[in-house]
Design a protein around this motif. Structure first.
Motif, mmCIF file in Angstrom:
data_model
loop_
_atom_site.group_PDB
_atom_site.id
_atom_site.type_symbol
_atom_site.label_atom_id
_atom_site.label_comp_id
_atom_site.label_asym_id
_atom_site.label_seq_id
_atom_site.Cartn_x
_atom_site.Cartn_y
_atom_site.Cartn_z
ATOM 1 N N LYS A 196 44.774 39.735 -47.962
ATOM 2 C CA LYS A 196 44.421 38.796 -49.030
ATOM 3 C C LYS A 196 45.517 38.844 -50.092
ATOM 4 O O LYS A 196 46.652 38.534 -49.800
ATOM 5 N N THR A 197 45.215 39.320 -51.297
ATOM 6 C CA THR A 197 46.212 39.329 -52.372
ATOM 7 C C THR A 197 46.875 40.692 -52.550
ATOM 8 O O THR A 197 47.754 40.835 -53.392
ATOM 9 N N ARG A 198 46.497 41.683 -51.784
ATOM 10 C CA ARG A 198 46.949 43.049 -52.016
ATOM 11 C C ARG A 198 48.145 43.437 -51.160
ATOM 12 O O ARG A 198 48.147 43.231 -49.953
ATOM 13 N N GLU A 199 49.155 44.020 -51.812
ATOM 14 C CA GLU A 199 50.267 44.635 -51.102
ATOM 15 C C GLU A 199 49.772 45.928 -50.456
ATOM 16 O O GLU A 199 48.825 46.551 -50.927
ATOM 17 N N ARG A 200 50.466 46.360 -49.396
ATOM 18 C CA ARG A 200 49.987 47.535 -48.669
ATOM 19 C C ARG A 200 51.094 48.572 -48.443
ATOM 20 O O ARG A 200 51.018 49.399 -47.547
ATOM 21 N N PHE A 201 52.119 48.547 -49.294
ATOM 22 C CA PHE A 201 53.246 49.455 -49.107
ATOM 23 C C PHE A 201 52.832 50.920 -49.218
ATOM 24 O O PHE A 201 53.394 51.781 -48.543
ATOM 25 N N GLU A 202 51.870 51.202 -50.073
ATOM 26 C CA GLU A 202 51.411 52.587 -50.205
ATOM 27 C C GLU A 202 50.792 53.074 -48.895
ATOM 28 O O GLU A 202 51.017 54.223 -48.478
ATOM 29 N N GLU A 203 50.014 52.226 -48.241
ATOM 30 C CA GLU A 203 49.442 52.581 -46.941
ATOM 31 C C GLU A 203 50.534 52.824 -45.908
ATOM 32 O O GLU A 203 50.462 53.788 -45.127
ATOM 33 N N TYR A 204 51.544 51.952 -45.897
ATOM 34 C CA TYR A 204 52.618 52.111 -44.926
ATOM 35 C C TYR A 204 53.391 53.402 -45.152
ATOM 36 O O TYR A 204 53.766 54.094 -44.200
ATOM 37 N N GLN A 205 53.632 53.727 -46.413
ATOM 38 C CA GLN A 205 54.342 54.973 -46.700
ATOM 39 C C GLN A 205 53.545 56.173 -46.199
ATOM 40 O O GLN A 205 54.104 57.104 -45.608
ATOM 41 N N LYS A 206 52.245 56.144 -46.405
ATOM 42 C CA LYS A 206 51.391 57.237 -45.927
ATOM 43 C C LYS A 206 51.393 57.301 -44.399
ATOM 44 O O LYS A 206 51.403 58.403 -43.820
ATOM 45 N N PHE A 207 51.393 56.128 -43.768
ATOM 46 C CA PHE A 207 51.431 56.124 -42.303
ATOM 47 C C PHE A 207 52.731 56.734 -41.787
ATOM 48 O O PHE A 207 52.722 57.564 -40.858
ATOM 49 N N PHE A 208 53.859 56.348 -42.367
ATOM 50 C CA PHE A 208 55.141 56.880 -41.893
ATOM 51 C C PHE A 208 55.253 58.380 -42.153
ATOM 52 O O PHE A 208 55.821 59.112 -41.325
#
Length: 400
Positions: free
Chosen positions: A18-30
């Motif tokens: 929706k309107t939310r960026e998800r870079f924090e999630e991606y950083q945690k995944f990596f």
């Protein structure tokens, strides 16, 4: 010797919800994936397409990608093989391929005319058939006047492309104990996906699915990308690892995972599925207002950060649905409602109750609005308030 291989795909770096960026999630995944690679003693990492969510990823998305690759170079993982997916720009992925190859990171973004260019021989320890997402232009040379079914032609073209790569790989493997792994980004027949999981149609104007019979028996394993749910298709050694993050709310209850392969010569000794942690909780609440309030209350009690999708399907018409839900959650900043859908029964039934004397050509906006009020059983008192307000809107828009 390459003994342990990790299969992942469909990262979709840069994806919004929706309107939310998800870079924090991606950083945690990596960060998590790097730890898994170290803990599981991974020798080779396979990424089966859709690295980015679109063909023009942001600088931040690219930074996450290259930073992760740089960190992997400092682990026990000696090889990385990456193919493009239908969301990726082949040219963008291919641009640094010569530099990355010197670091044992092999990228195949664009389909190659020479089948051997899609075969990666890892020091005689593992052969990888790295076939990127095949676009129409890569496998078809039909002219507009050719009277041949496009879907059938595409299926045959894809099968022919893979067959040439596999033929050469089998020649390289002959009289040796080297395992051969295939990589691809496509829709294998029998694969399952959620109805709104965000998987784009593979080919414009067609719904091409490819038989798993194109993957010959001599292959030790086939690492696929494109579908977001982890699963095997046809045979247990033909698998989708799925996306590591849920791409939509419909995926919120689907466990995410990566696969670790144990190789014993050219035999597959085992496949170990490792579940990816939930880095940001998502949930879908569906029901009438009482059920929705009860569902939200459960998350309030838990006190955990959650992004919600609300689907209202009650009988009562609620004009200020968003305001009511915002008021209910305003004291709990860890609860964020990202989308609200009004799927109320009366709203859905209204189309069956309209007066068939009217058509789109002859009905006026105010008449349409009055029909809507009729279909929702709006009281006379409410109508007396709503109609003047609607007339003011029409006047400002200069609509009769």
């Amino acid at each position: 010797m390459v003994r342990r291989v990790l299969h992942t795909s469909d990262w979709h770096i840069g994806r919004r919800l929706k309107t939310r960026e998800r870079f924090e999630e991606y950083q945690k995944f990596f960060n998590w994936l790097e730890n898994i690679i170290v803990y599981e003693n991974i020798d080779a990492l396979l990424v089966a397409g859709d690295i980015f969510d679109n063909t023009t990823p942001s600088t931040k998305a690219q930074d996450l990608y290259y930073s992760f690759l740089a960190k992997i170079m400092n682990t026990n993982c000696r090889h990385v093989i990456i193919i493009s997916g239908n969301h990726d720009s082949p040219a963008l992925l291919d641009a640094p391929k010569e530099i990355l190859r010197n670091c044992d990171v092999h990228v195949v973004g664009t389909a190659c005319e020479n089948p051997e260019d899609e075969i990666i021989n890892l020091n005689g320890e593992l052969i990888v058939c790295a076939v990127p997402y095949l676009r129409d232009r890569d496998v078809r040379t039909l002219k507009p006047e050719d009277n041949i079914d496009a879907g059938q032609e595409l299926q045959q073209g894809i099968a022919n492309h893979y067959a040439k790569v596999f033929e050469r790989a089998e020649e390289l493997q002959r009289d040796s104990n080297i395992p051969v792994i295939a990589m691809g980004h496509l829709f294998a027949r029998g694969g399952k996906c959620n109805s709104d999981e965000g998987v784009r149609s593979l080919y414009v104007g067609t719904a091409v699915d490819v038989s798993t019979e194109i993957f010959p028996d001599f292959l030790t394993y086939t690492a696929l990308g494109h579908l977001h749910s982890p699963q095997f298709v046809g045979r247990e050694n033909i698998r989708y690892s799925g996306s590591p993050l849920p791409m939509t709310f419909s995926e919120s209850k689907t466990p995410k995972s990566v696969y670790v392969l144990d190789l014993d010569g050219k035999n597959l000794a085992g496949v170990h599925e490792i579940e990816v942690p939930v880095f940001q909780r998502l949930a879908r609440i569906k029901g009438n207002m009482e059920e929705i309030y009860a569902g939200i209350q459960e998350f309030i009690v838990q006190g955990e950060s959650v992004w919600l999708e609300i689907i209202y399907n009650g009988d009562e018409v609620i004009g200020d649905l968003q305001e009511k839900l915002s008021f209910f959650t305003k004291s709990y900043p860890f609860i964020e409602i990202l989308s609200i859908y009004d799927d109320s029964k009366r709203f859905n039934e209204s189309s069956a109750n309209y007066d068939n004397r009217y058509t789109l050509e002859n009905i006026k906006p105010l008449e349409m609005f009055e029909l809507l009020l009729d279909s929702q059983d709006i009281s006379q008192k409410q109508r007396e308030a709503y109609i003047p307000m609607y007339q003011k809107i029409l006047h400002k828009l200069e609509i009769d």
